[in-house]
Design an enzyme around this catalytic site. Sequence first.
Site: not given
Ligand code: ZN
Length: 494
Positions: A317-318, A372, A459, A368
Amino acid sequence: MKKLHHKYRSTWIDIIFSVAIILLTISAFLLVFPTKGLLSKKEHPSSNANSPIQMEEIESNYPGVKIVTKTSNDPYSPFAIQYPQTNYTSFNDQILTYITEAQNQYIQMLESKRQKNAKTSGELNISFETITHHSGNYSFVLVTNMNFSDVEAGTLEIRSFHLNPENGNHYSIEDLLHNDPTKLEKIASFVRVAIKEDPSLAGHIQEKSMEMYTQPFWNNYRNYAISDEALLFYFDEQTIADQTVGPPIVTLPIDTVAPFLIDVFQPIKPVVPNEDYPSTETPTKDEDDSTQDQTTTHTENEHKVETSKKLVALTFDDGPDPKITRQILDTLKKYEARATFFMLGSRVEYYPDVVNEVIEAGHEIGNHTWNHADLTKLSADRVQKEIESTSEMIEKISGHKPEAFRPPYGAVNKTVRFQTELPVVLWDVDTLDWKHRNPDTLLQIIKEQTKDGSIILMHDIHEATADGLDAVLSYLETEGYEFVTVAELNQTTD
Ligand code: ZN
């Protein structure tokens, strides 16, 4: 002839006088208004050695944070200003707005002082401190000190700015306290006790004014910082105490305030790899609505896969991140592993090449959101925009539409679900990689929690995750796992 000569001489004198007067006027003008020159140069900071303003930009010890230093050695209006800059425009703009206002105020005050006494000089210093919290949320505390040669005491002002440089999140004091005035009332009562018990303020407290500036109004508490040890509040000079003590800082121990804080800011506990442990992506919303969707979505992802080979879906993620994502791609390639990358629209826009490299390597890309954000806190319109803009950007860059959606913090509710047709994908193994940043701990948590059909949350913005991935893949491979994307995992389930 004589007459003529005389006439010539008087003309020369006239010319010399006129030139002298013009030169004097110009230099007088420059003496009185040197700041005019400063202001115009400020808009075009140049590397010109003659420029009185020097600018320097260096990387800080904190990832994603640069330190900008701007100095002027102008004898009348020198300044030294240091401030943080990040990849987030709105944060940078806030800081720059504050700095510009402080500079303008300094220059205006100096100009009006110099109209009375041309010899008055000043000094402006702005520095900052970064206060870190284990959640990755930083408080940047800017301290502005203004001094003038005609007064003995300078002024000191403290302002706080907040950002998680990894994902652009920022929390106001309202956010920290669940937007709950009753929680603020509690905090305000602690603050008053702390002020009365602070030996450095003894004899300096201005009772009535103190009561007023510590009233439980959000605005009174907007300048705060949070560390793993304490919640700090900064008050202006001459509000709760007299000027001789400067701007008072009130420090409340974290254990005292923890019961009033949202999950993100709860004190760090020993890492117990356990599904019940609140994860990074723990919703930052009120207790009232945090239970409902969290539990239902988690059971949704408890895949009971009945295939000969054990399956696992690695998710990152991210990102994307030009360095970390690429390092992860290399490791995945080595094990012929496929994975899913839940990307942020804002970063996709920054690093389109990385997005395409991920797709070319055969991995899946998920949505995503753009920024955020905790979607449960946004209106339906804004939720839709966060998701739509991200899908559009990914499609524009890669030609591929994301087919899975992971809400930041795993925070979903009915409003959020209603805004997208994409399946909501959470996880059952939370590696907490953002918190421990340790390859050994990453492997340990995965060893303890991974089962057939698991979705592992990592991540691709942390170096330790990229560094630890080889050992993780090696372990899972020897355990007989096949690495699949989230879509492939879902195909094998009903
Ligand atoms: Zn995230």
